[in-house]
Scaffold this motif. Structure first.
Motif, PDB file in Angstrom:
ATOM      1  N   MET A 278       0.710  -0.957   0.014  1.00 33.17           N
ATOM      2  CA  MET A 278      -0.041  -0.131   0.077  1.00 33.17           C
ATOM      3  C   MET A 278       0.921   1.282  -0.138  1.00 33.17           C
ATOM      4  SD  MET A 278      -3.481  -0.546   1.268  1.00 33.17           S
ATOM      5  CE  MET A 278      -4.211  -2.328   1.534  1.00 33.17           C
ATOM      6  N   ASN A 279       2.086   1.120  -0.739  1.00 32.47           N
ATOM      7  CA  ASN A 279       2.820   2.295  -0.884  1.00 32.47           C
ATOM      8  C   ASN A 279       2.425   3.398  -1.724  1.00 32.47           C
ATOM      9  OD1 ASN A 279       4.828   1.083   0.828  1.00 32.47           O
ATOM     10  ND2 ASN A 279       5.479  -0.126  -1.048  1.00 32.47           N
TER      11      ASN A 279
ATOM     12  N   PHE B 166       6.619   1.248   4.231  1.00 40.71           N
ATOM     13  CA  PHE B 166       7.285   0.607   3.034  1.00 40.71           C
ATOM     14  C   PHE B 166       7.680  -0.689   3.677  1.00 40.71           C
ATOM     15  CE2 PHE B 166      12.015  -0.160   1.290  1.00 40.71           C
ATOM     16  CZ  PHE B 166      11.546  -0.580  -0.087  1.00 40.71           C
ATOM     17  N   ALA B 167       8.416  -0.630   4.802  1.00 45.12           N
ATOM     18  CA  ALA B 167       9.161  -1.827   5.198  1.00 45.12           C
ATOM     19  C   ALA B 167       8.231  -2.683   5.765  1.00 45.12           C
ATOM     20  CB  ALA B 167      10.007  -1.533   6.425  1.00 45.12           C
ATOM     21  N   TYR B 168       6.780  -2.519   6.194  1.00 51.29           N
ATOM     22  CA  TYR B 168       5.971  -3.493   6.857  1.00 51.29           C
ATOM     23  C   TYR B 168       5.038  -3.908   5.622  1.00 51.29           C
ATOM     24  CZ  TYR B 168       7.786  -2.770  11.495  1.00 51.29           C
ATOM     25  OH  TYR B 168       8.656  -2.981  12.583  1.00 51.29           O
ATOM     26  N   ASP B 169       5.110  -3.445   4.407  1.00 47.81           N
ATOM     27  CA  ASP B 169       4.198  -3.797   3.404  1.00 47.81           C
ATOM     28  C   ASP B 169       4.730  -5.082   2.831  1.00 47.81           C
ATOM     29  OD1 ASP B 169       1.942  -3.588   1.711  1.00 47.81           O
ATOM     30  OD2 ASP B 169       2.922  -2.581   0.195  1.00 47.81           O
ATOM     31  N   VAL B 170       3.665  -5.775   2.191  1.00 46.62           N
ATOM     32  CA  VAL B 170       3.890  -7.130   1.404  1.00 46.62           C
ATOM     33  C   VAL B 170       3.248  -6.956   0.127  1.00 46.62           C
ATOM     34  CG1 VAL B 170       3.671  -9.540   1.267  1.00 46.62           C
ATOM     35  CG2 VAL B 170       3.957  -8.477   3.514  1.00 46.62           C
ATOM     36  N   GLY B 171       3.989  -6.843  -0.882  1.00 45.84           N
ATOM     37  CA  GLY B 171       3.335  -6.764  -2.396  1.00 45.84           C
ATOM     38  C   GLY B 171       3.344  -8.180  -2.922  1.00 45.84           C
ATOM     39  N   GLU B 172       2.746  -7.862  -4.245  1.00 43.90           N
ATOM     40  CA  GLU B 172       2.742  -9.166  -5.027  1.00 43.90           C
ATOM     41  C   GLU B 172       3.861  -9.425  -5.851  1.00 43.90           C
ATOM     42  OE1 GLU B 172      -1.259 -10.225  -6.934  1.00 43.90           O
ATOM     43  OE2 GLU B 172      -1.299  -7.990  -6.870  1.00 43.90           O
ATOM     44  N   ASP B 173       4.982  -8.441  -5.888  1.00 42.38           N
ATOM     45  CA  ASP B 173       6.029  -8.604  -6.422  1.00 42.38           C
ATOM     46  C   ASP B 173       7.162  -9.204  -5.580  1.00 42.38           C
ATOM     47  OD1 ASP B 173       6.609  -6.512  -4.669  1.00 42.38           O
ATOM     48  OD2 ASP B 173       6.821  -5.054  -6.125  1.00 42.38           O
ATOM     49  N   GLU B 174       6.668  -9.356  -4.439  1.00 40.86           N
ATOM     50  CA  GLU B 174       7.700 -10.301  -3.735  1.00 40.86           C
ATOM     51  C   GLU B 174       7.558 -11.521  -4.046  1.00 40.86           C
ATOM     52  OE1 GLU B 174       7.542  -9.264   0.697  1.00 40.86           O
ATOM     53  OE2 GLU B 174       6.869  -7.033  -0.388  1.00 40.86           O
ATOM     54  N   THR B 175       8.781 -12.747  -3.807  1.00 39.02           N
ATOM     55  CA  THR B 175       8.697 -13.955  -4.331  1.00 39.02           C
ATOM     56  C   THR B 175       7.942 -14.758  -3.158  1.00 39.02           C
ATOM     57  OG1 THR B 175      10.814 -14.686  -3.495  1.00 39.02           O
ATOM     58  CG2 THR B 175      10.635 -13.696  -5.667  1.00 39.02           C
ATOM     59  N   LEU B 176       7.285 -15.966  -3.851  1.00 38.26           N
ATOM     60  CA  LEU B 176       6.614 -16.873  -2.835  1.00 38.26           C
ATOM     61  C   LEU B 176       7.578 -17.238  -1.863  1.00 38.26           C
ATOM     62  CD1 LEU B 176       3.968 -18.357  -5.008  1.00 38.26           C
ATOM     63  CD2 LEU B 176       3.702 -17.221  -2.765  1.00 38.26           C
TER      64      LEU B 176
ATOM     65  N   ASP C  68      10.266 -15.804  -0.868  1.00 34.85           N
ATOM     66  CA  ASP C  68      10.807 -14.831   0.391  1.00 34.85           C
ATOM     67  C   ASP C  68       9.552 -14.766   1.385  1.00 34.85           C
ATOM     68  OD1 ASP C  68      12.911 -14.008  -0.740  1.00 34.85           O
ATOM     69  OD2 ASP C  68      12.252 -12.234  -1.691  1.00 34.85           O
ATOM     70  N   VAL C  69       7.983 -14.871   0.923  1.00 34.97           N
ATOM     71  CA  VAL C  69       7.215 -14.793   1.900  1.00 34.97           C
ATOM     72  C   VAL C  69       7.188 -16.108   2.860  1.00 34.97           C
ATOM     73  CG1 VAL C  69       4.554 -15.245   1.683  1.00 34.97           C
ATOM     74  CG2 VAL C  69       5.474 -13.847  -0.036  1.00 34.97           C
TER      75      VAL C  69
END
Lengths: 150, 233
Positions: free
Chosen positions: A1-2, A20-30, A32-33
């Motif tokens: 939600m940046n 920024f740091a506490y967000d989780v986006g769809e561009d992060e790899t699974l 990493d998640v």
């Protein structure tokens, strides 16, 4: 939600960095998640399976599916019909059942086309069980038409 | 709520059911991301116990919130409009709404008097609202939640000072913080472009920044607990 924001104070900077740091986006790899979930004490595979099952069940019964909406209506009607099962009907003799059917048809006004087959039925040849069942269905129709009028 | 969904053939109709699109999603993986997002958001505001993931003063977990969002989305109780928002963005917004609403209810009962208006009801209405008028609304935070957030905002200058000390030596992080400070830009693809790197690299920096910030929060919590302990005795 940046999003881009004005940085005018230290508070603004902390807010922006945290957002920024506490967000989780769809561009992060699974991968990493998964790694982060493990660090937080979760079993990513178990989480995935659990939510897949939850979602499958929710989709299968979702009212967004017209089949489920129709199914719900049928189930409600069946439940209502079941609730109207009156054991006393089974105890009535044949003349009483026929009389009750005629009275119920009269109250229904004979105007509903769905009732025509019932009117032409030969009551004298029907069994008491059939008559009791017919009366139960007519009472259900009467109850439904009363609901509609209300 | 929209009841009259046209059909499931994917017609481009305003009333078309979102079910085919929802059905085609990988809910296992979406939920993992959503769970991680919810945990981090709760951590950011210091709302959960790091061990149990139970909300402070409450009897609900982050999992409960994610489940509610998934279930209400799939049941159509909350109507996702794919023409307005990507699904994951919309789900994150719902997480925020539910979390804020539950937190408000809890704190309203026990700690913060919001006597002037029925904030509970207002929050509930927002949680059930279907249409989100514009993008700003999607990110809007309720005023009472701002109050709660404010509790974690008292020591911004100390946080900045400690953060700068903490990241010294990590040149990539220094560059990132410097960039955010000067531009206010935090969207990964824009940050990556400006810093001449990849989104993946920015996400790696993001994880490191998260660990630094979370480390500071944990340290602060420990210090404040130690300060409170003598007062209790």
């Amino acid at each position: 939600m940046n999003k881009k924001r004005q940085i005018e104070t230290e508070q603004d900077l902390v807010d922006a960095l945290e957002e920024f740091a506490y967000d989780v986006g769809e561009d992060e790899t699974l991968n990493d998640v998964d790694e982060e979930l493990k660090t937080l004490g979760y079993d990513p595979h178990a989480v995935k399976i659990r939510y897949q099952e939850l979602a499958s069940q929710a989709i299968a019964s979702s009212p967004l599916d017209w089949r489920n909406r129709a199914g719900n209506e049928i189930a409600k009607a069946r439940e209502k019909l079941g609730l109207m099962s009156n054991p006393e009907l089974r105890a009535l003799d044949k003349p009483s059942l026929v009389e009750s059917i005629r009275q119920t048809l009269k109250r229904l006004g004979y105007s509903d086309p769905s009732l025509v087959p019932a009117q032409y039925r030969n009551f004298e040849q029907a069994t008491e069980s059939d008559l009791a069942s017919l009366l139960q269905h007519l009472e259900y129709l009467l109850s439904s038409s009363n609901h509609k009028e209300e | 709520m929209k009841e009259n969904f046209a059909n499931e053939r994917g017609d481009t109709n305003l009333n078309a059911s979102p079910l085919p699109q929802l059905r085609s999603q990988d809910w296992g993986n979406i939920s993992k991301r959503l769970l991680l997002y919810a945990i981090k958001r709760a951590q950011r505001y210091g709302w959960i116990d790091s061990e149990t993931k139970i909300f402070a003063g409450g009897d609900f977990t982050v999992d409960d919130i994610v489940q509610e969002v998934v279930m209400k989305t799939l049941s159509g109780e909350w109507n996702w409009d794919s023409s307005k928002y990507p699904l994951f963005t919309w789900l994150k917004h719902r997480i925020n709404s539910v979390m804020d609403h539950w937190i408000n209810s809890k704190f309203r009962k026990h700690e913060i008097p919001f006597a002037d208006e029925d904030l509970n009801e207002e929050a509930g209405e927002k949680s059930n609202s279907i249409a989100i008028e514009d993008a700003e609304d999607l990110y809007a935070t309720e005023p009472e939640v701002e109050l709660l957030h404010g509790e974690s905002r008292q020591n911004a200058s100390i946080t900045v000072k400690l953060l700068f000390e903490s990241i010294t030596g990590d040149l990539e992080l220094e560059a990132l913080v410097d960039y955010v400070m000067n531009t206010g830009e935090t969207r990964p693809r824009f940050v990556a472009k400006s810093l001449g790197t990849t989104v993946e690299n920015v996400n790696n920096r993001k994880k490191r920044l998260y660990r630094h910030l979370q480390g500071l929060k944990t340290k602060n919590e420990r210090l404040s607990n130690e300060q409170e302990a003598p007062n209790r005795n």
